[in-house]
Design an enzyme around this catalytic site. Structure first.
Site, short mmCIF file in Angstrom:
data_model
loop_
_atom_site.label_atom_id
_atom_site.label_comp_id
_atom_site.label_asym_id
_atom_site.label_seq_id
_atom_site.Cartn_x
_atom_site.Cartn_y
_atom_site.Cartn_z
N CYS A 212 25.88 20.87 28.81
CA CYS A 212 24.65 21.56 29.21
C CYS A 212 24.96 23.05 29.32
CB CYS A 212 24.12 21.01 30.53
SG CYS A 212 22.39 21.50 30.84
N CYS B 44 23.22 25.12 32.07
CA CYS B 44 22.69 25.76 33.28
C CYS B 44 23.78 26.33 34.19
CB CYS B 44 21.78 24.80 34.04
SG CYS B 44 22.51 23.21 34.39
N LYS C 125 15.90 11.80 32.49
CA LYS C 125 16.32 12.66 33.59
C LYS C 125 15.09 13.33 34.18
CE LYS C 125 19.19 16.66 34.64
NZ LYS C 125 20.25 17.56 34.14
N ARG D 133 23.37 22.05 42.73
CA ARG D 133 23.13 23.43 42.29
C ARG D 133 23.87 24.42 43.18
NH1 ARG D 133 16.82 22.62 40.28
NH2 ARG D 133 17.36 21.06 38.72
N ARG E 86 12.66 23.59 36.19
CA ARG E 86 13.03 22.87 34.97
C ARG E 86 11.97 21.88 34.50
NH1 ARG E 86 18.10 24.89 35.56
NH2 ARG E 86 19.58 23.97 37.03
N GLU F 203 11.36 8.46 26.00
CA GLU F 203 12.60 9.25 25.96
C GLU F 203 13.79 8.40 25.51
OE1 GLU F 203 13.44 12.29 26.26
OE2 GLU F 203 11.78 13.34 27.20
N LYS G 215 18.51 9.15 35.65
CA LYS G 215 18.96 10.06 36.69
C LYS G 215 17.77 10.72 37.35
CE LYS G 215 21.34 14.40 37.17
NZ LYS G 215 21.87 15.55 36.51
N SER H 41 23.68 14.26 43.68
CA SER H 41 24.20 14.96 44.85
C SER H 41 23.36 14.75 46.11
CB SER H 41 24.33 16.45 44.54
OG SER H 41 23.09 16.98 44.10
N TYR I 47 29.49 10.39 43.46
CA TYR I 47 30.45 11.13 44.28
C TYR I 47 31.13 10.22 45.30
CZ TYR I 47 27.71 14.77 42.11
OH TYR I 47 27.08 15.55 41.16
C1 PBG Z 1 22.89 19.71 34.39
C2 PBG Z 1 23.17 18.70 35.44
C3 PBG Z 1 22.61 18.63 36.71
C4 PBG Z 1 23.19 17.54 37.34
C5 PBG Z 1 24.08 16.98 36.43
N1 PBG Z 1 24.03 17.70 35.26
C6 PBG Z 1 21.71 19.53 37.44
C7 PBG Z 1 20.36 19.85 37.08
O1 PBG Z 1 19.75 19.32 36.16
O2 PBG Z 1 19.87 20.75 37.77
C8 PBG Z 1 22.87 17.10 38.75
C9 PBG Z 1 23.81 16.20 39.38
C10 PBG Z 1 23.64 16.01 40.83
O3 PBG Z 1 22.66 16.44 41.48
O4 PBG Z 1 24.52 15.37 41.36
N2 PBG Z 1 24.06 20.30 33.91
#
Ligand code: PBG
Length: 327
Positions: free
Chosen positions: A122, A124, A198, A208, A220, A236, A251, A277, A316
């Site tokens: 990715c 970001c 996602k 983040r 987003r 999707e 996700k 997270s 995690y």
């Molecule tokens: C994008 C990505 C994200 C997560 C994994 N890959 C963040 C987003 O889309 O903002 C989030 C994972 C998490 O919250 O544990 N690279």
């Protein structure tokens, strides 16, 4: 004939550990779990992420400490996230030979053969604006320019030693573009685990913080899915299957168990889910207050994801829960 009472069957089947072990329908195993690992530029960094107790950013010289702990716990599959030294408008660190993920892949490859290395593909974390690709002057995501950079990133990751790629940007056509680039480079052997479904979720907040990737403007919602939509998840997933994905992912996980079940029932490919997270931090915070039993709650949550139909869980909790699980 004597009377018998069928209403007594349910508790007979729960009457002892032996019986409960025999009739259990779902199992959570170490093999189901994949641990996210955050790699930071710099040296001597072993920095706990404030909103994710127990999860650290590691510089390369501190990485073995985490890898040893994971190996000890029996977790050997990891997904790498990078915190680069420099961010720029296109996230060029992602396709640089000297990029943070490329350095981490070389570092681990050169020293140990006990890990299966997945990379999050990715932009970001690597763009100064925090969006998941190239942004046009009017602030929207430029799909096709992003696809080209995704191809460069994919090739760069496999050249540095990635075993599997996990694109997470929700860019239209990302799987097809990456598969074509890999096949053209003769890397038919490298699988793609697509973050196919996602959602644009408030549960990503702590992540983040962890990678300093909050969007600097907007949000987003033009590329991640609306949490209200379930049918769209099938659309999707179907596109990604047609474009050549090897595994699918949903996700976040916990608020989307119905979506996991939906995708499980309709598609044959292996299915992962990402216990994100925010889902982790909520448990940690409540456990720190003594309000819930962390291990019990974490186990029950992950079990519910398996029961909903996930084969694999990115979480995690992997390192700390693994010692409580069978292989
Ligand atoms: C994008 C990505 C994200 C997560 C994994 N890959 C963040 C987003 O889309 O903002 C989030 C994972 C998490 O919250 O544990 N690279």
């Amino acid at each position: 004939m004597t009377d018998f009472d069928l209403t007594r069957r349910p508790r007979r089947l729960r009457g002892s550990t032996h019986m409960r072990d025999m009739v259990r329908e779902t199992h959570l195993r170490r093999d189901d779990l994949i641990m996210p690992v955050f790699i930071s530029h710099g040296e001597n960094i072993h920095r706990e992420i404030p909103s994710m107790p127990g999860i650290y950013q590691h510089s390369l010289d501190e990485l073995d400490r985490e890898l040893d702990a994971l190996a000890e716990a029996g977790i050997h599959r990891i997904i790498l996230f990078g915190i680069p030294e420099q961010k720029d408008p296109v996230g060029s660190d992602t396709f640089s030979d000297e990029g943070i993920i490329q350095q981490a892949l070389h570092y681990i490859r050169d020293r140990r053969d006990d890990f299966y290395l997945i990379t999050d593909v990715c932009f970001c974390e690597y763009t100064d604006h925090g969006h998941c690709g190239v942004v046009t002057d009017d602030g929207t995501l430029d799909n096709d320019a992003t696809l080209e950079n995704l191809q460069k990133q994919a090739i760069s990751h496999v050249e540095a030693g990635a075993d599997m790629l996990a694109p997470s940007g929700m860019i239209d056509g990302m799987i097809g573009a990456m598969r074509t680039a890999l096949d053209d480079a003769n890397r038919h052997d490298v699988p793609i685990m697509s973050y196919a479904v996602k959602y644009s979720s408030a549960f990503y907040g702590p992540f983040r913080d962890a990678v300093e990737s909050a969007p600097q403007f907007g949000d987003r919602r033009t590329y991640q899915m609306d949490p209200a939509n379930r049918r769209e998840a099938r659309v999707e997933a179907r596109l990604d299957v047609e474009e050549g994905a090897d595994m699918l992912m949903v996700k976040p996980a916990l608020s989307y168990l119905d979506v996991i079940r939906e995708i499980r029932d309709r598609f044959e490919l292996p299915l992962a889910c990402y216990n994100v997270s925010g889902e982790y931090s909520l448990v940690k915070a409540a456990a720190a207050k003594g309000w819930v039993d962390e291990t019990g709650v974490a186990h029950e949550k992950l079990l519910s994801m398996k029961r909903a139909g996930a084969d694999l869980i990115l979480t995690y909790f992997a390192r700390d829960l693994a010692p409580h699980l069978d292989a």
